[in-house]
Design a protein around this motif. Structure first.
Motif: not given
Length: 733
Positions: A279-303
């Motif tokens: 769970a700590r591995v997942q927690q660390f990955a979510s906090r460090v890598y998650g935002p850049v992945i989410a930001a990417g799909i947010t931009v090109w998914y749009g609405r």
């Protein structure tokens, strides 16, 4: 006996002065949506078409970039295998490689977009609160056999935080129970009544238990919408492990008010409160890598985005008019009830003309993760069936192209595992062919040169390096942004510890990956063979799984690792080196799985400052409050209840439980309900409460707790055994 009945009858009048468990109903129609019939005129007109923009340039960059990168990988792989001609097995290897490479190429290009979207900006922000709100929002949390103190403590924390910020009049909280365990159900009711006492009689916190969990979680939400949805402009959906600050809740409601075309606004929930190694591995990955992945799909998914089923706000009108789920034709696992309903709800709402998008930078949206590898595997089995089921929806009429892409993305997230496995098997088969099968160097076709079964080893090594670079690039991008943000870097333990944690995360994830490959491949094969899954409650605690269960779960994975190692060594040491990460993960499957759920290992890393996230260094106030609330409710006995004993020994609670029961449905004449008949017979034979507790099965106990007549029989039973039975028992001893 009459005295017992009188005691239980007296408090009911007093109980009637307390608020109802649910507010008055405000029905809202939610018709099932057609999948094969749709026309454009059924979509609503946009309220603000001038504010509706589509990121065509970014989508073109992502699409073209993914194609270019995939084309490069395909060309290089062809050059690896085409030396001396391409055999059937080599064509299969090439095809499987291109499919898998296209998957990671798309993720790579999307992360490039996310990196530039966040570069120089904080991944998380705290929007300013609006001056006022004009809408009403229901905060709904569906629960299913969960620990009551945890979920009620989290709802209490969110409710009090919203109240503290001065927006309490705009939000009501609903705990929607589909619990099937009678002891947990009664514990939920006790926790709810205790919470009402703590918050006061005017608190807008409500609780409803369904007698039958028809259509599972989707049916639970649908039941709320059709009965109470008309009173609310929005509903903010939480999972049982979700937690949201009042600031985030209010910000989402304000965002909905500001955008009349928004149907769903999704947040990025960060994983917190985890302590086991996995769970700590997942927690660390979510906090460090998650935002850049989410930001990417947010931009090109749009609405035209997606919905993950929780930590999101939904316009009630959009959900009711557009997201009614039909059953799929045929039998499970591909037909029947739609399991992964969130993707489908997002697609149907978007089809109706509402926008679906993400605001990933809103601070204060949290969730938890499964504590071990086996827990993830159990959850993944249900998700796998739900995602593969979406293949039946790909040709639904009227869906936006990106909605179909979301379905395909979910499907391939599970098909990727068997594709990877087949690619490895192709590599082994080619190695076996080159060593043990006499090759036909001169084919029937005229050629001046023999067809040697050879690879370009140097180019293969280069391609391997490129593939690993593309695979790890999203993590590198996330790590760079994390390190460049001073507050996150300092709260995460400093640069050195963060780098060490990242290397450790990559190693552990690489070892876990082949185990999950086999687990997911097995799930895919089972579903293709027609085996449907059940609906088991998710384990939330940090307790370890018995070692015997781990051995039973992973013994075949280990055996396959041994066979692969021996076979590879017999063929060529280079094959073992090429497959070493996969072989190592399988050989270590049992100790890795045990270690994944080991609490001490995770806490040891935390003491060393590794796998640390800022939310551990400076714990969010909402998380602290939720833990304190849960502890207080647990100490008050909210979790510990034998249902029949709890309801029998407390007349006030007995009365409140009866008040919370819905009106009994009319039973058809002549219809015999076996569990009810058996429960009535056992209660009639029982001489005291202990007999009922010992004799009734869980299903019969549930029937008793739902039936006012059977509850009356239970109430007549004395608490203690008759004196003559006590004397007989003493004499026999």
């Amino acid at each position: 006996m009459d005295r017992v009945i009188e005691e239980r009858g007296a408090p009911r009048a007093a109980g009637a002065n307390t608020p109802e468990a649910m507010p008055p109903e405000a029905p809202l129609a939610m018709p099932a949506q057609p999948l094969r019939a749709w026309s454009r005129d059924q979509a609503r007109p946009r309220a603000r078409p001038e504010a509706w923009s589509t990121p065509w340039a970014t989508r073109a960059f992502v699409g073209v970039g993914a194609i270019v990168v995939t084309g490069f990988g395909a060309r290089e792989m062809y050059r690896v295998v085409e030396v001396g001609g391409v055999t059937v097995l080599e064509w299969a290897l090439l095809a499987l490689f291109v499919i898998n490479f296209a998957w990671i190429a798309l993720a790579f290009i999307s992360s490039v977009v996310g990196f530039f979207a966040l570069f120089g900006r904080a991944a998380l922000t705290r929007p300013d609160l609006p001056e006022k709100l004009t809408s009403r929002t229901a905060i709904v949390m569906p629960i299913y056999n969960e620990q009551p103190s945890r979920v009620f403590g989290a709802v209490q924390a969110a409710y009090e935080d919203v109240q503290r910020l001065g927006f309490g009049d705009h939000f009501d909280c609903f705990l929607l129970s589909d619990t099937t365990d009678p002891d947990v159900w009664i514990a939920e009711e006790r926790a709810f009544l205790r919470l009402r006492e703590l918050l006061g009689p005017d608190a807008r916190v409500f609780y409803r238990h369904r007698a039958k969990n028809h259509r599972r979680k989707a049916g639970n939400i649908e039941d709320f919408v059709t009965r109470w949805g008309g009173a609310y402009d929005h509903m903010l959906v939480l999972d049982a492990d979700s937690l949201m600050t009042g600031h985030a809740v209010i910000a989402l409601a304000a965002a909905m008010e500001a955008d009349p075309d928004a149907g769903i606004i999704q947040t990025l929930p960060l994983v917190i409160n985890r302590n086991t190694l996995f769970a700590r591995v997942q927690q660390f990955a979510s906090r460090v890598y998650g935002p850049v992945i989410a930001a990417g799909i947010t931009v090109w998914y749009g609405r035209d985005g997606n919905y993950w089923g929780h930590n999101a706000i939904i316009r009630t009108e959009a959900f009711a008019s557009g997201a009614g789920l039909p059953d799929l034709p045929g039998k499970p696992p591909f037909g029947g009830l739609i399991l992964s309903h969130d993707f489908v709800e997002a697609a149907l709402i978007r089809r109706k003309g509402w926008a679906v998008y993400m605001l990933p930078r809103i601070e204060g949206s949290y969730e938890e993760s499964p504590p071990s590898l086996i827990d993830v595997a159990q959850r993944d089995r249900r998700w796998c069936q739900g995602n593969l089921q979406h293949s039946a929806l790909l040709n639904a009429r009227g869906l936006h192209p990106l909605s179909r892409y979301h379905f395909l993305n979910g499907i391939f997230s599970y098909l990727a595992s068997p594709f990877w496995m087949f690619m490895l098997l192709c590599g082994i088969a080619l190695a076996l062919q080159s060593k043990f099968i006499r090759p036909e160097y001169f084919t029937d076709e005229f050629s001046l040169f023999p067809a040697w079964p050879r690879f370009d080893a140097e180019r293969a090594l280069t391609l391997f390096g490129v593939t690993m670079a593309i695979l790890l690039a999203p993590k590198v991008f996330g790590l760079l942004l994390y390190l460049l943000h001073g507050p996150s870097r300092r709260a995460g333990g400093g640069t050195i510890r963060i780098l060490v944690s990242s290397v450790l995360e990559v190693i552990l994830s690489s070892l876990f990956a082949p185990i999950m490959m086999l687990v997911q491949s097995g799930s895919v094969f089972q579903i293709l063979a027609g085996r449907a899954t059940g609906w088991n409650p998710q384990r939330r605690d940090d307790g370890s799984i018995p070692f015997s269960a781990i051995v039973q779960r992973h013994r075949w994975h280990t055996a396959l690792g041994v066979v692969t190692l021996v076979t590879g060594a017999a063929i060529a040491p280079s094959l073992v080196a090429w497959m070493s990460p996969t072989i190592a993960g399988l050989l270590l499957a049992i100790p890795l799985s045990w270690l994944s759920g080991h609490l001490g290992s995770g806490l040891a890393l935390r003491r060393l400052g590794l796998m640390l996230i800022p939310e551990e260094t400076i714990a969010p106030e909402i998380a602290v409050a939720a833990r304190a609330n849960a502890a207080a409710l647990a100490e008050g006995g909210s979790d510990d209840a034998e249902a029949l004993v709890a309801i029998h020994q407390d007349p006030n609670f007995f009365a409140e439980h009866e008040r919370m029961l819905p009106a009994a449905p009319r039973r058809p004449k002549g219809a015999i309900e076996t569990d009810r008949v058996m429960a009535a017979a056992k209660l009639s034979d029982a001489e005291y409460l202990g007999d009922a507790v010992a004799w009734l099965t869980p299903k019969e106990k549930t029937v008793v707790l739902h039936d006012r007549a059977l509850l009356a029989l239970l109430a007549r039973l004395p608490r203690e055994a008759p004196a003559d039975r006590i004397e007989v028992a003493g004499a026999s001893q």
